[in-house]
Design an enzyme around this catalytic site. Sequence first.
Site, mmCIF file in Angstrom:
data_model
loop_
_atom_site.group_PDB
_atom_site.id
_atom_site.type_symbol
_atom_site.label_atom_id
_atom_site.label_comp_id
_atom_site.label_asym_id
_atom_site.label_seq_id
_atom_site.Cartn_x
_atom_site.Cartn_y
_atom_site.Cartn_z
ATOM 1 N N ALA A 19 0.918 -1.472 0.054
ATOM 2 C CA ALA A 19 0.101 -0.247 -0.047
ATOM 3 C C ALA A 19 0.509 1.348 -0.285
ATOM 4 O O ALA A 19 0.544 2.454 -0.430
ATOM 5 C CB ALA A 19 -1.009 -0.133 1.617
ATOM 6 N N ALA A 20 2.004 1.500 0.656
ATOM 7 C CA ALA A 20 2.391 2.883 0.809
ATOM 8 C C ALA A 20 2.966 3.324 -0.554
ATOM 9 O O ALA A 20 3.494 2.286 -1.590
ATOM 10 C CB ALA A 20 3.844 2.164 1.729
ATOM 11 N N PRO A 21 3.638 4.094 -0.815
ATOM 12 C CA PRO A 21 3.261 5.455 0.283
ATOM 13 C C PRO A 21 1.419 5.601 -0.071
ATOM 14 O O PRO A 21 1.466 6.714 0.958
ATOM 15 C CB PRO A 21 4.020 6.875 0.094
ATOM 16 C CG PRO A 21 4.070 6.593 -1.640
ATOM 17 C CD PRO A 21 4.274 4.588 -1.691
ATOM 18 N N GLY A 22 0.903 4.663 -0.432
ATOM 19 C CA GLY A 22 -0.636 4.949 -0.029
ATOM 20 C C GLY A 22 -0.983 5.965 -1.081
ATOM 21 O O GLY A 22 -2.949 6.674 -1.295
ATOM 22 N N LYS A 41 -2.580 5.208 -4.319
ATOM 23 C CA LYS A 41 -3.721 3.895 -4.267
ATOM 24 C C LYS A 41 -5.015 3.838 -3.070
ATOM 25 O O LYS A 41 -5.904 3.517 -3.617
ATOM 26 C CB LYS A 41 -3.422 2.658 -5.025
ATOM 27 C CG LYS A 41 -3.118 2.836 -6.483
ATOM 28 C CD LYS A 41 -2.699 1.728 -6.774
ATOM 29 C CE LYS A 41 -1.438 2.309 -7.828
ATOM 30 N NZ LYS A 41 0.425 2.370 -7.236
ATOM 31 N N ASP A 47 4.355 -8.487 6.386
ATOM 32 C CA ASP A 47 4.717 -8.687 5.602
ATOM 33 C C ASP A 47 3.548 -9.472 4.677
ATOM 34 O O ASP A 47 3.262 -10.656 5.271
ATOM 35 C CB ASP A 47 6.501 -10.162 5.717
ATOM 36 C CG ASP A 47 6.666 -10.130 4.564
ATOM 37 O OD1 ASP A 47 6.050 -10.354 3.063
ATOM 38 O OD2 ASP A 47 7.664 -10.853 4.595
ATOM 39 N N CYS A 49 4.148 -1.100 -12.330
ATOM 40 C CA CYS A 49 4.241 0.459 -13.046
ATOM 41 C C CYS A 49 5.307 -0.424 -14.617
ATOM 42 O O CYS A 49 6.734 0.681 -13.593
ATOM 43 C CB CYS A 49 4.742 1.113 -12.040
ATOM 44 S SG CYS A 49 5.736 0.795 -11.171
HETATM 45 C C1 LIG Z 1 4.697 -0.685 -6.096
HETATM 46 S S1 LIG Z 1 5.255 0.056 -4.888
HETATM 47 C C2 LIG Z 1 3.477 0.308 -4.400
HETATM 48 C C3 LIG Z 1 2.538 1.666 -4.253
HETATM 49 C C4 LIG Z 1 2.080 2.033 -4.377
HETATM 50 N N1 LIG Z 1 0.600 1.092 -3.831
HETATM 51 C C5 LIG Z 1 0.371 2.812 -3.827
HETATM 52 O O1 LIG Z 1 -0.199 3.615 -4.795
HETATM 53 O O2 LIG Z 1 1.366 4.156 -2.972
HETATM 54 C C6 LIG Z 1 5.451 -1.820 -4.057
HETATM 55 C C7 LIG Z 1 5.402 -1.842 -2.724
HETATM 56 O O3 LIG Z 1 5.520 -2.984 -1.894
HETATM 57 C C8 LIG Z 1 6.067 -2.824 -1.109
HETATM 58 N N2 LIG Z 1 6.074 -3.858 -0.645
HETATM 59 C C9 LIG Z 1 7.297 -5.172 -1.476
HETATM 60 N N3 LIG Z 1 7.201 -6.289 -0.972
HETATM 61 C C10 LIG Z 1 6.770 -6.775 0.436
HETATM 62 C C11 LIG Z 1 5.691 -8.004 0.715
HETATM 63 N N4 LIG Z 1 6.112 -8.543 1.117
HETATM 64 N N5 LIG Z 1 4.996 -7.346 1.650
HETATM 65 C C12 LIG Z 1 4.410 -5.724 1.403
HETATM 66 N N6 LIG Z 1 4.868 -5.188 0.990
HETATM 67 C C13 LIG Z 1 5.680 -4.893 -0.049
HETATM 68 C C14 LIG Z 1 7.450 -1.486 -0.959
HETATM 69 O O4 LIG Z 1 7.527 -1.870 0.291
HETATM 70 C C15 LIG Z 1 6.008 -1.292 -2.340
HETATM 71 O O5 LIG Z 1 5.967 0.326 -0.936
#
Ligand SMILES: C[S@@+](CC[C@H](N)C(=O)[O-])C[C@H]1O[C@@H](n2cnc3c(N)ncnc32)[C@H](O)[C@@H]1O
Length: 447
Positions: free
Chosen positions: A244-247, A249, A294, A375
């Site tokens: 979700a981060a940095p949020g 969506k 995770d 992306c």
């Molecule tokens: C494409 S970004 C997400 C962007 C976010 N959805 C947004 O729209 O702002 C992918 C995210 O996956 C997280 N990530 C990677 N592996 C992960 C895991 N095993 N569990 C949870 N988050 C994970 C990363 O920290 C990163 O923030």
Amino acid sequence: MTMRQAKIVRPLNLDEYFMSLLQNIYKNRNLSVEEVSQWLSSAPLTTYFRVNTLKVTPLEVMKSINEQMLKLKYFRNNENKPSVKIHSQLNDCIEVSPIDNSLLDLSPKSEEVIIDIATGQSALRGSHIFAPGIMAMTPEIKIGSTISVYTDLAQRCKKGYQKYYDNPLKIFVGNGVAKMNRRQLFSGDMNPKGIAIEMTDPITGVPSFTLPNEYGMLQNLPSIVTGYALNVNENNLKVLDMCAAPGNKTTHLAILMNNKGSIDALDKSKSKLKKLKLRCDDFGIENVRIHHFDSLISVDSNNKNIGSEIKPPFKVESFDRVLLDAPCSNLGQRPLLKIEAFEKLIKSFPALQKKLLINAIDLLKPGGILVYSTCTITIEENEQNVAWVLEKYPQMELMAINSQVGSSGITQVGLSENNCELVRRFGPENAKEDSIGFFIAKFHKKY
Ligand SMILES: C[S@@+](CC[C@H](N)C(=O)[O-])C[C@H]1O[C@@H](n2cnc3c(N)ncnc32)[C@H](O)[C@@H]1O
């Protein structure tokens, strides 16, 4: 919409692996590696702002942007002003066109500033220059001086360099006005913050505007489409956002849900989750539970977690909607001025994405919707992962994405022609949208 190409910067390090990767993706779309790499290294020229409709209307935001445009030096009246309008299909999305090239002063100035590559990429998309991104500044620059800004593709310029930096890979990004001087940047406070150069004439013509945090945020068009694709406009839905981060969506989903129902937002990165929390506070969002967790272990398969209704790991089939905006090779980001294609790293993503998809499908209720997005432009992370889901899980089927933006998926790589029509791919083949590279697939769980 009329398209205008920004100055093309040939990216460095286009090694053999990356060239063949691009060739394989786009060969049946009749695009050459040269065309694709030019697309990757140029900036999208249209700016999209997603409005926080909990606090403000799109018309109010448009008014504020228009007022700021009229204060720019180029426009004494509405003539030639960039168009500011609501996107024809996405009601909360405001589209701002670039400033007409003929109005920009792109003549080289005698004083110059060198910035790092990431800062250069942001400047081409309409950002001002923040202090940490500045590598060098010529000594005569005073606050208020008009200066030329260059990005250092060679990455040879030392921080604090005092002379004119001479390198053939110094790329002009536009002209601006200094808001800080050398002393503020390179002596005293070791971590200066804030705007150091206000860009008045970026080479792309992408205009800068500033709005209160609560008004919404700049967001790429395909990301906005992803929020809509999840169909969250029903009452009291239980939604999971797995990465979700940095949020960007998560906040969109919360707003589309009108603060009703619940969203469990998971991410592995604690620092990025802090940004999500701040954004939720700014936007007045109240239906998001944030978990530093995770997602690879987000299923409570043995029913051990007593609190699994509200905290991970969750019971199987807990959610009406799941968004998996997966970690990916990021090869759709534009402009990419320097491409570092680490073959081993790129090839590691499909396996990780499949593991996350398994968790996503387990956690989705029968009848629910899963949206998978990346992306990036690789077939392995996009069409082939979707084909893998359809083959492994007969209960999963693809659904059409309501917005008519983007193009169909790439055929003959594992997905049937019909299914290619249901997914959305954003890339150099999209004549209509000048966006980053992106991919969206929407699944329905039949049983
Ligand atoms: C494409 S970004 C997400 C962007 C976010 N959805 C947004 O729209 O702002 C992918 C995210 O996956 C997280 N990530 C990677 N592996 C992960 C895991 N095993 N569990 C949870 N988050 C994970 C990363 O920290 C990163 O923030």
